[in-house]
Design a protein around this motif. Structure first.
Motif, PDB file in Angstrom:
ATOM      1  N   ILE A  41     -16.821  28.507  41.187  1.00 35.77           N
ATOM      2  CA  ILE A  41     -16.317  29.780  41.712  1.00 35.77           C
ATOM      3  C   ILE A  41     -17.021  30.150  43.011  1.00 35.77           C
ATOM      4  O   ILE A  41     -16.378  30.414  44.033  1.00 35.77           O
ATOM      5  N   PHE A  42     -18.352  30.188  42.978  1.00 38.56           N
ATOM      6  CA  PHE A  42     -19.098  30.689  44.130  1.00 38.56           C
ATOM      7  C   PHE A  42     -19.274  29.661  45.244  1.00 38.56           C
ATOM      8  O   PHE A  42     -19.530  30.042  46.382  1.00 38.56           O
ATOM      9  N   GLY A  43     -19.122  28.378  44.964  1.00 32.00           N
ATOM     10  CA  GLY A  43     -19.233  27.365  46.013  1.00 32.00           C
ATOM     11  C   GLY A  43     -18.204  27.561  47.114  1.00 32.00           C
ATOM     12  O   GLY A  43     -18.565  27.715  48.282  1.00 32.00           O
ATOM     13  N   PRO A  44     -16.915  27.586  46.774  1.00 29.99           N
ATOM     14  CA  PRO A  44     -15.907  27.807  47.819  1.00 29.99           C
ATOM     15  C   PRO A  44     -15.982  29.199  48.447  1.00 29.99           C
ATOM     16  O   PRO A  44     -15.752  29.353  49.652  1.00 29.99           O
ATOM     17  N   VAL A  45     -16.316  30.205  47.648  1.00 30.72           N
ATOM     18  CA  VAL A  45     -16.446  31.565  48.192  1.00 30.72           C
ATOM     19  C   VAL A  45     -17.566  31.593  49.227  1.00 30.72           C
ATOM     20  O   VAL A  45     -17.402  32.129  50.330  1.00 30.72           O
ATOM     21  N   HIS A  46     -18.692  30.994  48.872  1.00 30.73           N
ATOM     22  CA  HIS A  46     -19.813  30.966  49.809  1.00 30.73           C
ATOM     23  C   HIS A  46     -19.467  30.142  51.055  1.00 30.73           C
ATOM     24  O   HIS A  46     -19.840  30.516  52.172  1.00 30.73           O
ATOM     25  N   GLY A  47     -18.773  29.036  50.867  1.00 27.17           N
ATOM     26  CA  GLY A  47     -18.366  28.223  52.015  1.00 27.17           C
ATOM     27  C   GLY A  47     -17.510  29.008  52.995  1.00 27.17           C
ATOM     28  O   GLY A  47     -17.729  28.960  54.202  1.00 27.17           O
ATOM     29  N   LEU A  48     -16.549  29.745  52.469  1.00 28.41           N
ATOM     30  CA  LEU A  48     -15.696  30.570  53.324  1.00 28.41           C
ATOM     31  C   LEU A  48     -16.505  31.648  54.034  1.00 28.41           C
ATOM     32  O   LEU A  48     -16.368  31.852  55.247  1.00 28.41           O
ATOM     33  N   LEU A  49     -17.375  32.323  53.297  1.00 26.19           N
ATOM     34  CA  LEU A  49     -18.177  33.386  53.900  1.00 26.19           C
ATOM     35  C   LEU A  49     -19.191  32.836  54.901  1.00 26.19           C
ATOM     36  O   LEU A  49     -19.519  33.500  55.886  1.00 26.19           O
ATOM     37  N   PHE A  50     -19.665  31.623  54.680  1.00 27.36           N
ATOM     38  CA  PHE A  50     -20.554  30.966  55.639  1.00 27.36           C
ATOM     39  C   PHE A  50     -19.832  30.782  56.973  1.00 27.36           C
ATOM     40  O   PHE A  50     -20.359  31.113  58.035  1.00 27.36           O
ATOM     41  N   VAL A  51     -18.607  30.264  56.909  1.00 24.28           N
ATOM     42  CA  VAL A  51     -17.821  30.057  58.129  1.00 24.28           C
ATOM     43  C   VAL A  51     -17.511  31.400  58.801  1.00 24.28           C
ATOM     44  O   VAL A  51     -17.601  31.528  60.030  1.00 24.28           O
ATOM     45  N   LEU A  52     -17.167  32.409  58.007  1.00 24.79           N
ATOM     46  CA  LEU A  52     -16.901  33.738  58.563  1.00 24.79           C
ATOM     47  C   LEU A  52     -18.156  34.334  59.193  1.00 24.79           C
ATOM     48  O   LEU A  52     -18.081  35.024  60.212  1.00 24.79           O
ATOM     49  N   TYR A  53     -19.318  34.078  58.589  1.00 24.80           N
ATOM     50  CA  TYR A  53     -20.573  34.577  59.154  1.00 24.80           C
ATOM     51  C   TYR A  53     -20.822  33.945  60.529  1.00 24.80           C
ATOM     52  O   TYR A  53     -21.195  34.632  61.475  1.00 24.80           O
ATOM     53  N   VAL A  54     -20.620  32.643  60.633  1.00 26.73           N
ATOM     54  CA  VAL A  54     -20.808  31.966  61.919  1.00 26.73           C
ATOM     55  C   VAL A  54     -19.865  32.562  62.964  1.00 26.73           C
ATOM     56  O   VAL A  54     -20.281  32.877  64.088  1.00 26.73           O
ATOM     57  N   ALA A  55     -18.604  32.744  62.593  1.00 22.73           N
ATOM     58  CA  ALA A  55     -17.644  33.361  63.513  1.00 22.73           C
ATOM     59  C   ALA A  55     -18.055  34.797  63.835  1.00 22.73           C
ATOM     60  O   ALA A  55     -17.913  35.254  64.980  1.00 22.73           O
ATOM     61  N   GLY A  56     -18.587  35.506  62.834  1.00 30.92           N
ATOM     62  CA  GLY A  56     -19.041  36.876  63.045  1.00 30.92           C
ATOM     63  C   GLY A  56     -20.208  36.971  64.007  1.00 30.92           C
ATOM     64  O   GLY A  56     -20.280  37.885  64.828  1.00 30.92           O
ATOM     65  N   VAL A  57     -21.129  36.023  63.902  1.00 34.38           N
ATOM     66  CA  VAL A  57     -22.256  35.994  64.844  1.00 34.38           C
ATOM     67  C   VAL A  57     -21.736  35.812  66.264  1.00 34.38           C
ATOM     68  O   VAL A  57     -22.155  36.521  67.182  1.00 34.38           O
TER      69      VAL A  57
END
Length: 101
Positions: A41-57
């Protein structure tokens, strides 16, 4: 606060929360040996949020006009657990402090 900075803040908090969920999931998978549902559950969620964080930075850096060093630090903070929170708080504090002349 501009929209890009607000979204960066939300994504940084969500990314840290997903880290917590992933770490709990890994505990149950590898230490308690009781299944891998949490990681699934949290692996793909974290992966997506990781990519969004990079884009957010990158988006926040453009709006706030961060230097290269600050951008690199923000991107590096995507890797260790919970450092996205530290970086987000640091950048928010810098925006609130008046710049001395």
């Amino acid at each position: 606060m501009p929209t890009a900075l607000r979204l960066f803040r939300y994504v940084a908090i969500a990314e840290a929360c997903s880290w917590a969920g992933l770490l709990v999931g890994m505990f149950f998978k590898y230490i308690a040996d009781s299944g891998d549902l949490g990681v699934k559950i949290f692996g793909p969620v974290h992966g997506l949020l990781f990519v969004l964080y990079v884009a957010g930075v990158l988006a926040a850096a453009r709006v706030a006009r961060w230097g290269v060093g600050t951008i690199v630090l923000g991107l590096a903070c995507a890797v260790p657990p919970f450092t996205s929170l530290w970086f987000e708080r640091r950048m928010l504090a810098e925006r609130r402090e008046p710049v001395a002349a």
